[in-house]
Design a protein around this motif. Sequence first.
Motif, PDB file in Angstrom:
ATOM      1  N   ARG A 128       1.013  -1.551   0.234  1.00 19.28           N
ATOM      2  CA  ARG A 128      -0.218  -0.132  -0.098  1.00 19.28           C
ATOM      3  C   ARG A 128       0.562   0.832  -0.085  1.00 19.28           C
ATOM      4  O   ARG A 128       1.898   1.431   0.262  1.00 19.28           O
ATOM      5  CB  ARG A 128      -0.685   0.157   0.999  1.00 19.28           C
ATOM      6  N   THR A 131      -2.561   6.321  -0.360  1.00 16.54           N
ATOM      7  CA  THR A 131      -3.873   6.093  -1.533  1.00 16.54           C
ATOM      8  C   THR A 131      -4.414   4.724  -2.283  1.00 16.54           C
ATOM      9  O   THR A 131      -5.244   5.514  -2.808  1.00 16.54           O
ATOM     10  CB  THR A 131      -3.501   7.259  -2.458  1.00 16.54           C
ATOM     11  N   ASP A 132      -3.480   4.163  -2.082  1.00 15.92           N
ATOM     12  CA  ASP A 132      -3.651   2.797  -2.688  1.00 15.92           C
ATOM     13  C   ASP A 132      -3.355   1.992  -2.321  1.00 15.92           C
ATOM     14  O   ASP A 132      -2.194   1.417  -1.631  1.00 15.92           O
ATOM     15  CB  ASP A 132      -2.375   3.419  -4.339  1.00 15.92           C
ATOM     16  N   VAL A 133      -3.413   0.795  -3.344  1.00 12.14           N
ATOM     17  CA  VAL A 133      -3.372  -0.878  -2.707  1.00 12.14           C
ATOM     18  C   VAL A 133      -3.122  -1.520  -3.731  1.00 12.14           C
ATOM     19  O   VAL A 133      -3.781  -1.478  -5.146  1.00 12.14           O
ATOM     20  CB  VAL A 133      -4.349  -1.199  -2.152  1.00 12.14           C
ATOM     21  N   HIS A 158      -6.787  -3.947 -13.901  1.00  7.95           N
ATOM     22  CA  HIS A 158      -6.214  -2.284 -12.545  1.00  7.95           C
ATOM     23  C   HIS A 158      -4.809  -1.822 -12.494  1.00  7.95           C
ATOM     24  O   HIS A 158      -4.226  -2.915 -12.243  1.00  7.95           O
ATOM     25  CB  HIS A 158      -6.515  -2.841 -11.384  1.00  7.95           C
ATOM     26  N   LYS A 160      -0.803  -0.797 -13.411  1.00 10.51           N
ATOM     27  CA  LYS A 160      -0.222   0.086 -11.933  1.00 10.51           C
ATOM     28  C   LYS A 160       1.158   0.811 -13.017  1.00 10.51           C
ATOM     29  O   LYS A 160       1.439   0.108 -13.028  1.00 10.51           O
ATOM     30  CB  LYS A 160       0.197  -0.701 -11.218  1.00 10.51           C
ATOM     31  N   LYS A 173       0.759   4.197  -8.260  1.00 11.82           N
ATOM     32  CA  LYS A 173      -0.587   4.597  -8.822  1.00 11.82           C
ATOM     33  C   LYS A 173      -1.159   2.794  -8.944  1.00 11.82           C
ATOM     34  O   LYS A 173      -0.695   2.942 -10.241  1.00 11.82           O
ATOM     35  CB  LYS A 173      -0.569   6.221  -9.072  1.00 11.82           C
ATOM     36  N   THR A 174      -3.176   3.239  -8.972  1.00  8.09           N
ATOM     37  CA  THR A 174      -3.673   2.241  -9.829  1.00  8.09           C
ATOM     38  C   THR A 174      -4.525   2.838 -11.055  1.00  8.09           C
ATOM     39  O   THR A 174      -5.309   3.883 -10.496  1.00  8.09           O
ATOM     40  CB  THR A 174      -4.945   0.977  -9.184  1.00  8.09           C
ATOM     41  N   PHE A 175      -5.219   2.304 -12.161  1.00  8.97           N
ATOM     42  CA  PHE A 175      -5.914   3.056 -13.425  1.00  8.97           C
ATOM     43  C   PHE A 175      -6.669   1.887 -13.814  1.00  8.97           C
ATOM     44  O   PHE A 175      -6.056   0.842 -13.644  1.00  8.97           O
ATOM     45  CB  PHE A 175      -4.544   3.736 -14.776  1.00  8.97           C
ATOM     46  N   MET A 176      -7.958   2.454 -13.639  1.00  9.14           N
ATOM     47  CA  MET A 176      -8.938   0.999 -13.732  1.00  9.14           C
ATOM     48  C   MET A 176      -9.489   1.076 -14.906  1.00  9.14           C
ATOM     49  O   MET A 176     -10.351   0.776 -16.013  1.00  9.14           O
ATOM     50  CB  MET A 176     -10.589   1.504 -13.259  1.00  9.14           C
ATOM     51  N   THR A 177      -8.206   1.150 -16.028  1.00 10.29           N
ATOM     52  CA  THR A 177      -8.179   1.435 -17.362  1.00 10.29           C
ATOM     53  C   THR A 177      -9.033  -0.536 -17.663  1.00 10.29           C
ATOM     54  O   THR A 177     -10.381   0.169 -18.572  1.00 10.29           O
ATOM     55  CB  THR A 177      -6.788   0.856 -17.909  1.00 10.29           C
ATOM     56  N   THR A 251      -5.834   8.156 -22.027  1.00 12.93           N
ATOM     57  CA  THR A 251      -6.354   8.713 -20.863  1.00 12.93           C
ATOM     58  C   THR A 251      -5.307   8.457 -19.711  1.00 12.93           C
ATOM     59  O   THR A 251      -4.687   9.449 -18.654  1.00 12.93           O
ATOM     60  CB  THR A 251      -7.485   8.117 -20.468  1.00 12.93           C
ATOM     61  N   GLU A 252      -5.269   6.991 -19.793  1.00 17.00           N
ATOM     62  CA  GLU A 252      -4.243   6.480 -18.614  1.00 17.00           C
ATOM     63  C   GLU A 252      -2.669   6.855 -18.208  1.00 17.00           C
ATOM     64  O   GLU A 252      -1.492   7.863 -17.725  1.00 17.00           O
ATOM     65  CB  GLU A 252      -3.366   4.237 -18.704  1.00 17.00           C
ATOM     66  N   LYS A 254      -1.533   9.729 -20.177  1.00 18.69           N
ATOM     67  CA  LYS A 254      -1.401  11.300 -19.955  1.00 18.69           C
ATOM     68  C   LYS A 254      -0.493  11.817 -18.427  1.00 18.69           C
ATOM     69  O   LYS A 254      -0.684  12.192 -18.792  1.00 18.69           O
ATOM     70  CB  LYS A 254      -3.071  12.193 -19.540  1.00 18.69           C
ATOM     71  N   SER A 255      -0.945  10.550 -17.465  1.00 23.49           N
ATOM     72  CA  SER A 255      -0.555  10.338 -16.316  1.00 23.49           C
ATOM     73  C   SER A 255       0.842  10.276 -16.334  1.00 23.49           C
ATOM     74  O   SER A 255       1.698  10.470 -15.060  1.00 23.49           O
ATOM     75  CB  SER A 255      -0.935   9.798 -15.599  1.00 23.49           C
TER      76      SER A 255
ATOM     77  N   LEU B 220      -9.703   7.743 -14.515  1.00 21.58           N
ATOM     78  CA  LEU B 220      -9.241   6.757 -14.607  1.00 21.58           C
ATOM     79  C   LEU B 220      -8.164   6.429 -13.256  1.00 21.58           C
ATOM     80  O   LEU B 220      -8.082   5.252 -12.515  1.00 21.58           O
ATOM     81  CB  LEU B 220      -8.302   6.376 -15.464  1.00 21.58           C
ATOM     82  N   THR B 228      -9.787   2.876  -2.636  1.00 19.79           N
ATOM     83  CA  THR B 228      -9.368   2.751  -1.080  1.00 19.79           C
ATOM     84  C   THR B 228      -9.696   3.566   0.330  1.00 19.79           C
ATOM     85  O   THR B 228      -9.298   3.456   0.921  1.00 19.79           O
ATOM     86  CB  THR B 228      -7.566   3.326  -1.812  1.00 19.79           C
TER      87      THR B 228
END
Lengths: 314, 314
Positions: A128, A131-133, A158, A160, A173-177, A251-252, A254-255, B220, B228
């Motif tokens: 963890r 803010t993320d897991v 998901h 990472k 960070k997790t992205f729900m792509t 979109t993912e 972009k980060s 995303l 979380t």
Amino acid sequence: MLDKKKIISCDWGTSSFRLRLVDVDTRTVLVEFKDSEGISVINKNWLSAQRPSTERKAFFLNILKEKIGALNAPDLAQVPVFISGMASSSIGIEALEYTQTPLFTNELNLVHVCFQDERDIYMFSGLRSETDVMRGEETMILGCDFEEEELMILPGTHSKHVEVKNGVIIDFKTFMTGEFFNILSKHSILADTIAKPESINLDNEFYQRGLKEGYHGNLLNLAFNTRTYGVLNNTSKENCYHYLSGLLIGTELKSVSPDVKCVHLISEGSLLEIYTEALKVLGISAEAKFTDANVAFVNGHVRLFKNLYKREIA
Amino acid sequence: MLDKKKIISCDWGTSSFRLRLVDVDTRTVLVEFKDSEGISVINKNWLSAQRPSTERKAFFLNILKEKIGALNAPDLAQVPVFISGMASSSIGIEALEYTQTPLFTNELNLVHVCFQDERDIYMFSGLRSETDVMRGEETMILGCDFEEEELMILPGTHSKHVEVKNGVIIDFKTFMTGEFFNILSKHSILADTIAKPESINLDNEFYQRGLKEGYHGNLLNLAFNTRTYGVLNNTSKENCYHYLSGLLIGTELKSVSPDVKCVHLISEGSLLEIYTEALKVLGISAEAKFTDANVAFVNGHVRLFKNLYKREIA
């Protein structure tokens, strides 16, 4: 006597189960077994059995033992088992606290337990951040050779994004792509305008357009284009699939900071190709590295073995 | 003889049906009928009846006639009916081509047909831009008083951002804000961590945090925070609901240009309050205007009546 030449590496996820007998010196997979009895199914079976909670662990370990039998290999009695994934969650064998970032590769700072059965069974926690897991991917990370500074990307349901600084895993960070793609293509108004193509064509103009638009635009608006392409331009359902796929990956990505020096993809098969193409199309000019996700997972368990038994691996 | 003092205004959407008897001089709704027999249900009934396609229009118009009967008002025989919404789509009474932007308010440039029944039944098309479509909202737009330059926002399942320049509707964009919220809260991994609160609290810190993070960040990734928060911080399911709601609205409003002079919300009830608060929290400092969505819809039909019959309305 403990066999220090082999481990049984277990990847027990939400919806899949996988065992591999691994030679630790050569990191070779000697034999493999997999099925779709992920933690989710086993947990449902456990709940419907209505047994006392004190029997939970034994219930899961018994299933594990049966599957080890299915490996059908000789002399497994003393081979230690290493388990990662959702097995250490609240719906698994036993809930382990997440290990807090930073994650160190040469110390054993993943939370773990050892079940003393006829053999040693080790189960490792997830990771963890503030803010993320994650649960499972931390094992792949441990199995990678990484630079002093890089961004690891593990694409999937998901995805990472894992940040390495000064040789240490400091944040992710997790992205729900993948999940966004699944629910949009099944449960939204877009469902009627999308069909999975027989094969993925990375040169597809709609995939490439989706990537670029997703990278620069607003997903909540652009997703609706998937429908209007079909309605206004008679775009094929397969091209709409490509467009939405590109849109979400764009979109993912972009980060991804423009300052990143090295992007390290940990993936396999078509997903590896899809993300490689995406980085190219989007002009993300960082150095690109690749590690096969399955190799990374096995190597992660070998590294944990080494840390546990203080043994140098060739 | 045609009654030129009243119209029956019909809003026939995908999942709802609404009729209003309207006095055109005062724009007063005299009597109203609504039910959940949207175009989607009626189309299913039509398909299962397995009748020849030549009878399709009569099938739909017969249902309309029954519902006009349910208005239970005297002297309706000569009152014209105005229909907007999905009734003009391929799953409706008859598919009309979308009107192409720009949309003019004082000319009758919405594509329309007139069915000569015992009364005049007018059905109006939706609107299209180069890349986007709407059916129903164009009638609300026609029912608004708008500035020379403004951005109209019609929040909802598919929010619309409508651009007015030099007093003309020149372009619009659809945002799948409400639909993303619905499918994420029902069909994604977030479903278990979300519960609808008994009432919406606009001061809720999670709503406000969601707004700000959505406005600046990547949906995303941020969507996964909803999970979380629950897993790591025991945040209540109601607060997770507020957070995800804020996140989506914040992501939508990211597309509002900082240069826009006037934001005009066309909405009703809690959605109007939610978006008003969002504009405030995000510091979108454009002048804010409001029109009730139901008033706008009725006024839109009154304007179309005026354009059709060349009659000045008080």
